[in-house]
Structures are given as structure tokens and as C-alpha cells.
Design an enzyme around this catalytic site. Structure first.
Site, mmCIF file in Angstrom:
data_model
loop_
_atom_site.group_PDB
_atom_site.id
_atom_site.type_symbol
_atom_site.label_atom_id
_atom_site.label_comp_id
_atom_site.label_asym_id
_atom_site.label_seq_id
_atom_site.Cartn_x
_atom_site.Cartn_y
_atom_site.Cartn_z
ATOM 1 N N GLY A 98 1.338 0.817 8.513
ATOM 2 C CA GLY A 98 1.569 -0.285 7.580
ATOM 3 C C GLY A 98 3.032 -0.711 7.465
ATOM 4 O O GLY A 98 3.400 -1.437 6.539
ATOM 5 N N GLU A 135 -3.252 9.156 4.446
ATOM 6 C CA GLU A 135 -3.313 8.701 3.046
ATOM 7 C C GLU A 135 -4.127 9.666 2.201
ATOM 8 O O GLU A 135 -3.947 9.748 0.988
ATOM 9 C CB GLU A 135 -3.865 7.262 2.997
ATOM 10 C CG GLU A 135 -2.814 6.269 3.490
ATOM 11 C CD GLU A 135 -3.361 5.002 4.118
ATOM 12 O OE1 GLU A 135 -4.553 4.688 3.933
ATOM 13 O OE2 GLU A 135 -2.577 4.313 4.815
ATOM 14 N N SER A 150 0.399 0.253 12.823
ATOM 15 C CA SER A 150 0.925 -1.100 13.057
ATOM 16 C C SER A 150 0.504 -1.697 14.397
ATOM 17 O O SER A 150 1.273 -2.424 15.029
ATOM 18 C CB SER A 150 2.450 -1.132 12.908
ATOM 19 O OG SER A 150 2.811 -0.797 11.585
ATOM 20 N N GLU A 153 -1.629 9.086 14.545
ATOM 21 C CA GLU A 153 -1.099 8.064 13.646
ATOM 22 C C GLU A 153 0.194 8.574 13.006
ATOM 23 O O GLU A 153 0.151 9.231 11.955
ATOM 24 C CB GLU A 153 -2.108 7.767 12.530
ATOM 25 C CG GLU A 153 -3.378 7.115 12.980
ATOM 26 C CD GLU A 153 -3.979 6.222 11.896
ATOM 27 O OE1 GLU A 153 -4.225 5.050 12.200
ATOM 28 O OE2 GLU A 153 -4.183 6.687 10.763
ATOM 29 N N HIS A 174 -7.106 11.496 7.230
ATOM 30 C CA HIS A 174 -6.150 10.389 7.277
ATOM 31 C C HIS A 174 -4.916 10.767 6.447
ATOM 32 O O HIS A 174 -5.032 11.436 5.426
ATOM 33 C CB HIS A 174 -6.790 9.106 6.725
ATOM 34 C CG HIS A 174 -5.978 7.887 7.035
ATOM 35 N ND1 HIS A 174 -4.862 7.534 6.300
ATOM 36 C CD2 HIS A 174 -6.092 6.965 8.027
ATOM 37 C CE1 HIS A 174 -4.334 6.446 6.833
ATOM 38 N NE2 HIS A 174 -5.055 6.077 7.874
ATOM 39 N N LYS A 212 -9.742 0.639 4.950
ATOM 40 C CA LYS A 212 -9.145 1.293 3.772
ATOM 41 C C LYS A 212 -9.866 0.792 2.507
ATOM 42 O O LYS A 212 -11.079 0.607 2.551
ATOM 43 C CB LYS A 212 -7.634 1.074 3.751
ATOM 44 C CG LYS A 212 -7.007 1.494 5.096
ATOM 45 C CD LYS A 212 -5.535 1.659 5.077
ATOM 46 C CE LYS A 212 -5.052 2.108 6.460
ATOM 47 N NZ LYS A 212 -3.644 2.373 6.549
ATOM 48 N N ASN A 245 -10.146 0.446 10.344
ATOM 49 C CA ASN A 245 -10.106 1.192 9.087
ATOM 50 C C ASN A 245 -9.770 0.185 7.991
ATOM 51 O O ASN A 245 -8.616 -0.204 7.832
ATOM 52 C CB ASN A 245 -9.045 2.302 9.158
ATOM 53 C CG ASN A 245 -8.926 3.051 7.830
ATOM 54 O OD1 ASN A 245 -9.727 2.841 6.918
ATOM 55 N ND2 ASN A 245 -7.941 3.918 7.729
HETATM 56 P P1 13P Z 1 -1.969 -0.122 9.965
HETATM 57 O O1 13P Z 1 -2.656 -0.615 11.213
HETATM 58 O O2 13P Z 1 -2.102 -1.068 8.812
HETATM 59 O O3 13P Z 1 -0.561 0.309 10.233
HETATM 60 O O4 13P Z 1 -2.765 1.193 9.504
HETATM 61 C C1 13P Z 1 -2.992 2.193 10.407
HETATM 62 C C2 13P Z 1 -3.941 3.134 9.811
HETATM 63 O O5 13P Z 1 -3.608 3.866 8.883
HETATM 64 C C3 13P Z 1 -5.314 3.161 10.339
HETATM 65 O O6 13P Z 1 -5.995 4.292 9.920
#
Ligand code: 13P
Length: 253
Positions: free
Chosen positions: A175, A101, A215, A169, A99, A14, A12
Site C-alpha cells: 500500500g 495486517e 504495490s 509481501e 497476512h 481487504k 485481496n
Molecule cells: P497493495 O497491493 O495495496 O500494496 O496490497 C498488497 C497486499 O497486502 C495484498 O495482500
């Protein structure tokens, strides 16, 4: 714990990288990773604006391409949005739905259910993200995950469920460098299978792939994969670093 399904590792990106040139460089390296790791399905969910370019880089090769969001309608006056069918037409095969976010931007379970349906109608495999903000000691977070799963899948005909991937997740692990423990991930994938069995049946619970995200990195991937029974990973930050991403994909062998 032994895995029986073909693992799937999803990048991903992002809202990264900043330029088309960088996107091409990461895409080329990710194609090489997919070619080297035929034991796994490797998917790159990239910003909409890069889908066609990444698709051009991979061609008929093994790297599959996806988006990170889609609209519920097929077309119309929705400034700034993208229809699932447009993603498919640009070369996408997957789309991330729900997601955290995007949930933070106001997407709720009902809207996510409509997006899941829109994705499957367009013949995209939806990657449904679920996860709790915090783990309370009473286990209330489990009820929240159950509601996220059950509502998101409620509009889908049974025949479309085999295309669904569920990504667990936990928000506190995204993150942050903090990962769920192997035991936490194992417990959650078993819990999600139980929810799927209750909502549908055991065959569907066996078929839907469950991946972990939050992570994941080159150092923790192998332990998380072999110990937890998940079918793969959804990777954010480390998916932009091809060397690390390559190690994560290899860890699912
Ligand atoms: P990270 O791997 O940066 O923690 O992000 C996870 C994520 O949100 C993948 O969709």
C-alpha cells in the site's frame, strides 16, 4: 526467466468495498477478467460477508473465491470468528493466512501454523503471507522469512503441501507505492525454494507456487512477472479497480 506453472493472480479486497452492491459490481467485472484470461487461475479473497454473493456471481465460472483469514478450530465459542470449513461451505476454495495486517494484530508464527493446518483439513488452499518489515544490509531479514516459512508449514503433512501458495509481501511495499525490485523478488523466490528444499525436498519446492505482493499495479506487473520467476501476484488496492486488475492478470500471460 520463464514460468512453467499455471500463473495465479489473487485479489485481496481487504475490508472493501463498503457495500454489497459495490461488491457485486467488482465481482462481475472480475468474473469477466477470469473468463478472458484462462491462462491464469484468478482468485478473489473477499470479506467473509461477501463470499456467498461473489460465489453466486461466479457460479461454476472460472473465478475462484477465497477468504482473508480463518480460525484454527472447526466450531465453538469464538465470537466473530469463521471456521475454515464454514468458508468452504460458503463456496470458498482459498484462504489467506498470516497476512502482515493480521500479524500486526498479534498473530504469530505458531498460530499461523495451526491456521495453515485448519485450512488444508477443510480442503482450502492456504495462501501463506511472509515478508519483512525492513531490509537490513546484513541480510537478517532472510532468516526471518525462513522462520516464517518453516514454522507455518511445520504442521502440514507432505501430501497437503501441493495446495499451498506462498506470497512474498514485504511490509514496506504494501500500500505504499514502493515495490521490491525485480532482482529482490527473484532473489526471494529462489531463497524460499531453497528453504522448501531444505525443509522437504526439491519436488515440493518445485510444486509450491510463489507469488509477489506489494504495490503491484497495471504498470509494473509485466516486468515483475517476466523478470522475477514468480508464479503470479497477490494484489491489494489495484484489485478493487477492475481495469487495472485486468491488466495485471493479462501481464502474466
Ligand atoms: P497493495 O497491493 O495495496 O500494496 O496490497 C498488497 C497486499 O497486502 C495484498 O495482500
Amino acid at each position: 526467466m520463464s514460468q512453467t506453472k499455471h500463473p495465479v493472480v489473487i485479489a485481496n479486497w481487504k475490508m472493501n468495498p463498503a457495500t454489497q452492491n459495490e461488491a457485486k459490481t467488482i465481482a462481475k467485472a472480475t468474473v469477466a477478467i477470469a473468463k478472458k484470461n484462462t491462462h491464469a487461475t484468478v482468485v478473489a479473497c473477499v470479506p467473509h460477508i461477501y463470499i456467498a454473493e461473489v460465489k453466486k456471481t461466479t457460479g461454476q465460472g472460472p473465478l475462484l473465491v477465497g477468504a482473508q483469514n480463518c480460525h484454527v478450530d472447526v466450531k465453538g465459542a469464538y465470537t466473530g470468528e469463521h471456521a475454515a470449513m464454514q468458508i468452504k461451505d460458503a463456496g470458498g476454495n482459498y484462504v489467506i493466512v498470516g497476512h502482515s495486517e493480521r500479524r500486526k494484530m498479534g498473530e504469530g508464527n505458531e498460530l499461523i501454523a495451526k491456521k495453515m493446518l485448519a485450512a488444508t483439513v477443510a480442503k482450502l488452499s492456504p495462501i501463506l503471507c511472509v515478508g519483512e518489515e525492513v531490509r537490513d544490509t546484513q541480510g537478517n531479514f532472510l532468516t526471518m522469512i525462513e522462520t516464517q516459512v518453516v514454522t507455518a508449514l511445520s504442521a502440514l503433512p507432505k501430501s497437503r503441501l501441493k495446495d499451498v501458495i506462498i506470497a512474498y509481501e514485504p511490509i514496506w511495499a504494501i500500500g505504499t507505492g514502493a515495490t521490491a525490485t525485480v532482482a529482490d523478488v527473484e532473489e526471494m523466490q529462489m531463497f524460499i525454494k531453497k528453504v522448501l528444499t531444505k525443509q522437504f525436498d526439491r519436488t515440493i519446492a518445485r510444486h509450491v507456487r510463489i507469488v509477489y505482493g506489494g504495490s503491484v499495479n497495471a504498470d509494473n506487473a509485466r516486468e515483475l512477472f517476466t523478470g522475477s520467476g514468480v508464479d503470479g501476484f497477490l494484489v491489494g488496492g489495484a484489485s478493487l479497480k477492475p481495469v487495472d486488475f485486468g491488466k495485471i492478470v493479462s501481464a502474466t500471460k
